[in-house]
Design a protein around this motif. Structure first.
Motif, PDB file in Angstrom:
ATOM      1  N   ASN A  17       1.010  24.716 -21.085  1.00 13.40           N
ATOM      2  CA  ASN A  17       2.473  24.742 -21.075  1.00 13.40           C
ATOM      3  C   ASN A  17       3.058  26.016 -21.668  1.00 13.40           C
ATOM      4  OD1 ASN A  17       2.793  22.065 -19.940  1.00 13.40           O
ATOM      5  ND2 ASN A  17       2.001  21.313 -21.884  1.00 13.40           N
ATOM      6  N   MET A  18       2.202  26.986 -21.986  1.00 15.84           N
ATOM      7  CA  MET A  18       2.713  28.281 -22.452  1.00 15.84           C
ATOM      8  C   MET A  18       3.201  29.139 -21.289  1.00 15.84           C
ATOM      9  SD  MET A  18       0.205  29.508 -25.511  1.00 15.84           S
ATOM     10  CE  MET A  18       0.392  28.824 -27.162  1.00 15.84           C
ATOM     11  N   ILE A  19       2.853  28.748 -20.060  1.00 15.79           N
ATOM     12  CA  ILE A  19       3.294  29.511 -18.892  1.00 15.79           C
ATOM     13  C   ILE A  19       4.823  29.471 -18.816  1.00 15.79           C
ATOM     14  CG2 ILE A  19       3.257  29.613 -16.362  1.00 15.79           C
ATOM     15  CD1 ILE A  19       0.432  28.474 -16.473  1.00 15.79           C
ATOM     16  N   GLY A  20       5.428  30.646 -18.723  1.00 10.66           N
ATOM     17  CA  GLY A  20       6.886  30.719 -18.640  1.00 10.66           C
ATOM     18  C   GLY A  20       7.595  30.691 -19.978  1.00 10.66           C
ATOM     19  N   ARG A  21       6.822  30.624 -21.081  1.00  7.43           N
ATOM     20  CA  ARG A  21       7.441  30.608 -22.408  1.00  7.43           C
ATOM     21  C   ARG A  21       7.247  31.941 -23.106  1.00  7.43           C
ATOM     22  NH1 ARG A  21       8.314  25.468 -24.437  1.00  7.43           N
ATOM     23  NH2 ARG A  21       9.598  26.626 -25.916  1.00  7.43           N
ATOM     24  N   VAL A  22       8.091  32.226 -24.103  1.00  6.55           N
ATOM     25  CA  VAL A  22       7.935  33.409 -24.952  1.00  6.55           C
ATOM     26  C   VAL A  22       7.533  32.911 -26.332  1.00  6.55           C
ATOM     27  CG1 VAL A  22       9.032  35.454 -25.927  1.00  6.55           C
ATOM     28  CG2 VAL A  22       9.696  34.648 -23.661  1.00  6.55           C
ATOM     29  N   ILE A  23       6.413  33.420 -26.829  1.00 10.42           N
ATOM     30  CA  ILE A  23       5.885  32.953 -28.113  1.00 10.42           C
ATOM     31  C   ILE A  23       5.600  34.136 -29.026  1.00 10.42           C
ATOM     32  CG2 ILE A  23       4.827  30.841 -27.179  1.00 10.42           C
ATOM     33  CD1 ILE A  23       2.159  32.425 -27.201  1.00 10.42           C
ATOM     34  N   ASP A  24       5.404  33.839 -30.318  1.00 11.36           N
ATOM     35  CA  ASP A  24       4.995  34.885 -31.253  1.00 11.36           C
ATOM     36  C   ASP A  24       3.462  34.878 -31.357  1.00 11.36           C
ATOM     37  OD1 ASP A  24       4.190  32.867 -32.989  1.00 11.36           O
ATOM     38  OD2 ASP A  24       5.846  33.126 -34.396  1.00 11.36           O
ATOM     39  N   GLN A  51       3.895  30.181 -31.871  1.00  8.30           N
ATOM     40  CA  GLN A  51       5.162  29.462 -32.054  1.00  8.30           C
ATOM     41  C   GLN A  51       6.193  29.968 -31.046  1.00  8.30           C
ATOM     42  OE1 GLN A  51       5.115  27.013 -34.306  1.00  8.30           O
ATOM     43  NE2 GLN A  51       3.044  27.643 -34.860  1.00  8.30           N
ATOM     44  N   PRO A  52       6.910  29.058 -30.361  1.00  9.45           N
ATOM     45  CA  PRO A  52       7.897  29.512 -29.372  1.00  9.45           C
ATOM     46  C   PRO A  52       9.079  30.213 -30.033  1.00  9.45           C
ATOM     47  CG  PRO A  52       8.013  27.121 -29.654  1.00  9.45           C
ATOM     48  CD  PRO A  52       6.828  27.589 -30.456  1.00  9.45           C
ATOM     49  N   VAL A  53       9.578  31.283 -29.384  1.00  8.67           N
ATOM     50  CA  VAL A  53      10.735  32.021 -29.902  1.00  8.67           C
ATOM     51  C   VAL A  53      11.835  32.105 -28.848  1.00  8.67           C
ATOM     52  CG1 VAL A  53       9.470  33.386 -31.617  1.00  8.67           C
ATOM     53  CG2 VAL A  53       9.642  34.224 -29.274  1.00  8.67           C
ATOM     54  N   ASP A  54      11.748  31.263 -27.812  1.00  6.33           N
ATOM     55  CA  ASP A  54      12.732  31.328 -26.722  1.00  6.33           C
ATOM     56  C   ASP A  54      13.792  30.230 -26.810  1.00  6.33           C
ATOM     57  OD1 ASP A  54      11.098  29.184 -26.150  1.00  6.33           O
ATOM     58  OD2 ASP A  54      10.349  29.990 -24.241  1.00  6.33           O
ATOM     59  N   GLY A  55      13.747  29.422 -27.873  1.00  2.00           N
ATOM     60  CA  GLY A  55      14.763  28.391 -28.070  1.00  2.00           C
ATOM     61  C   GLY A  55      14.677  27.219 -27.119  1.00  2.00           C
ATOM     62  N   LYS A  56      13.531  27.032 -26.462  1.00  2.00           N
ATOM     63  CA  LYS A  56      13.372  25.914 -25.518  1.00  2.00           C
ATOM     64  C   LYS A  56      12.585  24.751 -26.102  1.00  2.00           C
ATOM     65  CE  LYS A  56      13.470  28.879 -21.402  1.00  2.00           C
ATOM     66  NZ  LYS A  56      12.668  29.381 -20.261  1.00  2.00           N
ATOM     67  N   THR A  85       6.393  39.595 -16.718  1.00  4.48           N
ATOM     68  CA  THR A  85       5.250  38.727 -16.968  1.00  4.48           C
ATOM     69  C   THR A  85       4.835  38.678 -18.433  1.00  4.48           C
ATOM     70  OG1 THR A  85       3.855  40.582 -16.334  1.00  4.48           O
ATOM     71  CG2 THR A  85       4.242  38.907 -14.668  1.00  4.48           C
ATOM     72  N   VAL A  86       5.589  39.320 -19.328  1.00  2.00           N
ATOM     73  CA  VAL A  86       5.198  39.361 -20.739  1.00  2.00           C
ATOM     74  C   VAL A  86       5.458  38.005 -21.383  1.00  2.00           C
ATOM     75  CG1 VAL A  86       5.684  40.439 -22.964  1.00  2.00           C
ATOM     76  CG2 VAL A  86       5.591  41.834 -20.917  1.00  2.00           C
ATOM     77  N   SER A  87       4.482  37.481 -22.212  1.00  2.21           N
ATOM     78  CA  SER A  87       4.612  36.163 -22.870  1.00  2.21           C
ATOM     79  C   SER A  87       4.693  36.241 -24.378  1.00  2.21           C
ATOM     80  CB  SER A  87       3.421  35.291 -22.473  1.00  2.21           C
ATOM     81  OG  SER A  87       3.398  34.095 -23.188  1.00  2.21           O
ATOM     82  N   VAL A  88       3.918  37.148 -25.023  1.00  3.11           N
ATOM     83  CA  VAL A  88       3.856  37.183 -26.483  1.00  3.11           C
ATOM     84  C   VAL A  88       4.760  38.288 -26.997  1.00  3.11           C
ATOM     85  CG1 VAL A  88       2.354  37.456 -28.492  1.00  3.11           C
ATOM     86  CG2 VAL A  88       1.485  36.350 -26.438  1.00  3.11           C
ATOM     87  N   ALA A  89       5.644  37.974 -27.947  1.00  2.00           N
ATOM     88  CA  ALA A  89       6.601  38.948 -28.459  1.00  2.00           C
ATOM     89  C   ALA A  89       6.437  39.110 -29.965  1.00  2.00           C
ATOM     90  CB  ALA A  89       8.029  38.496 -28.147  1.00  2.00           C
ATOM     91  N   ALA A  90       6.367  40.379 -30.423  1.00  2.00           N
ATOM     92  CA  ALA A  90       6.404  40.693 -31.850  1.00  2.00           C
ATOM     93  C   ALA A  90       7.380  41.855 -32.004  1.00  2.00           C
ATOM     94  CB  ALA A  90       5.020  41.072 -32.371  1.00  2.00           C
ATOM     95  N   PRO A  91       8.680  41.553 -32.157  1.00  2.00           N
ATOM     96  CA  PRO A  91       9.694  42.609 -32.194  1.00  2.00           C
ATOM     97  C   PRO A  91       9.578  43.470 -33.450  1.00  2.00           C
ATOM     98  CG  PRO A  91      10.666  40.490 -32.697  1.00  2.00           C
ATOM     99  CD  PRO A  91       9.261  40.219 -32.313  1.00  2.00           C
ATOM    100  N   ALA A  92      10.389  44.521 -33.508  1.00  2.00           N
ATOM    101  CA  ALA A  92      10.330  45.474 -34.622  1.00  2.00           C
ATOM    102  C   ALA A  92      10.600  44.800 -35.965  1.00  2.00           C
ATOM    103  CB  ALA A  92      11.334  46.596 -34.375  1.00  2.00           C
TER     104      ALA A  92
END
Length: 197
Positions: free
Chosen positions: A39-46, A50-55, A120-127
């Motif tokens: 279920n990580m497909i289509g989600r943005v996670i750290d 942990q999800p960071v897309d508010g869904k 297509t990016v899924s994992v986010a680690a912003p500045a």
């Protein structure tokens, strides 16, 4: 990350609130892993999963995928025999990309290199994320990709600007008192990137 005779060097992935000198630390006996789910497909996670897309939370079942593992030997890998379709006609018509190969997007600044890959990016680690999370974000993306690879599916992993990861690794190294020299990256940053790729 440092293992000495009389001490260990540890980095925190989260807040240091509530942690003080003299606290007892116990090891889990496991290597660092990320819990991966279909279920990580289509989600943005750290990088911790942990999800960071508010869904809302990512649903299970979860499978443990190590952040670092030894790559399969060259002899054991399948030959590149299938094309990868990016969906961008200009690229698909002119540039043959095979599934299973590494491809570099080269261009000047502000020419749209990131825009080609961003959908297509899924994992986010912003500045604003702590340096250890920025350092481990590419490993987390690779671990998720390896889960889909190992279950017989295709996976596309995109590393955008590894110089940012090198900066985060330098910060972690300085905090662990591994002085890399003035304005320099640690000597093992090349080994770090070769391990990742």
């Amino acid at each position: 990350m440092n293992l000495e005779e009389d001490n260990v060097g540890v980095v925190l992935f989260g807040s240091s609130e509530g942690i003080k000198e003299g606290d007892t630390v116990k090891r889990t006996g496991q290597i660092a892993s990320i819990n991966v789910s279909e279920n990580m497909i289509g989600r943005v996670i750290d990088p911790l999963g942990q999800p960071v897309d508010g869904k809302g939370p990512v649903e299970g079942p979860f499978y443990e995928s190590p952040l670092e593992r030894k790559a399969p030997g060259v002899i054991y890998r399948q030959p590149v025999a299938q094309p990868l379709q990016t969906g961008i006609k200009a690229i698909d018509a002119m540039i043959p990309i095979g599934r299973g190969q590494r491809e570099l997007i080269i261009g000047d600044r502000q020419t749209g290199k990131t825009a080609v890959a961003i959908d297509t990016v899924s994992v986010a680690a912003p500045a604003a994320a702590p340096a250890p999370l920025q350092f481990y974000a590419p490993f987390a993306g690779a671990a998720i990709g390896e889960f889909f690879r190992d279950t017989g599916r295709h996976a596309l992993v995109i590393y955008d600007d590894l110089s940012k990861q090198a900066v985060a690794y330098r910060e972690v190294s300085l905090l662990l008192r591994r002085p890399p020299g003035r304005e320099a990256y640690p000597g093992d940053v090349f080994y770090l990137h070769s391990r990742l790729l």
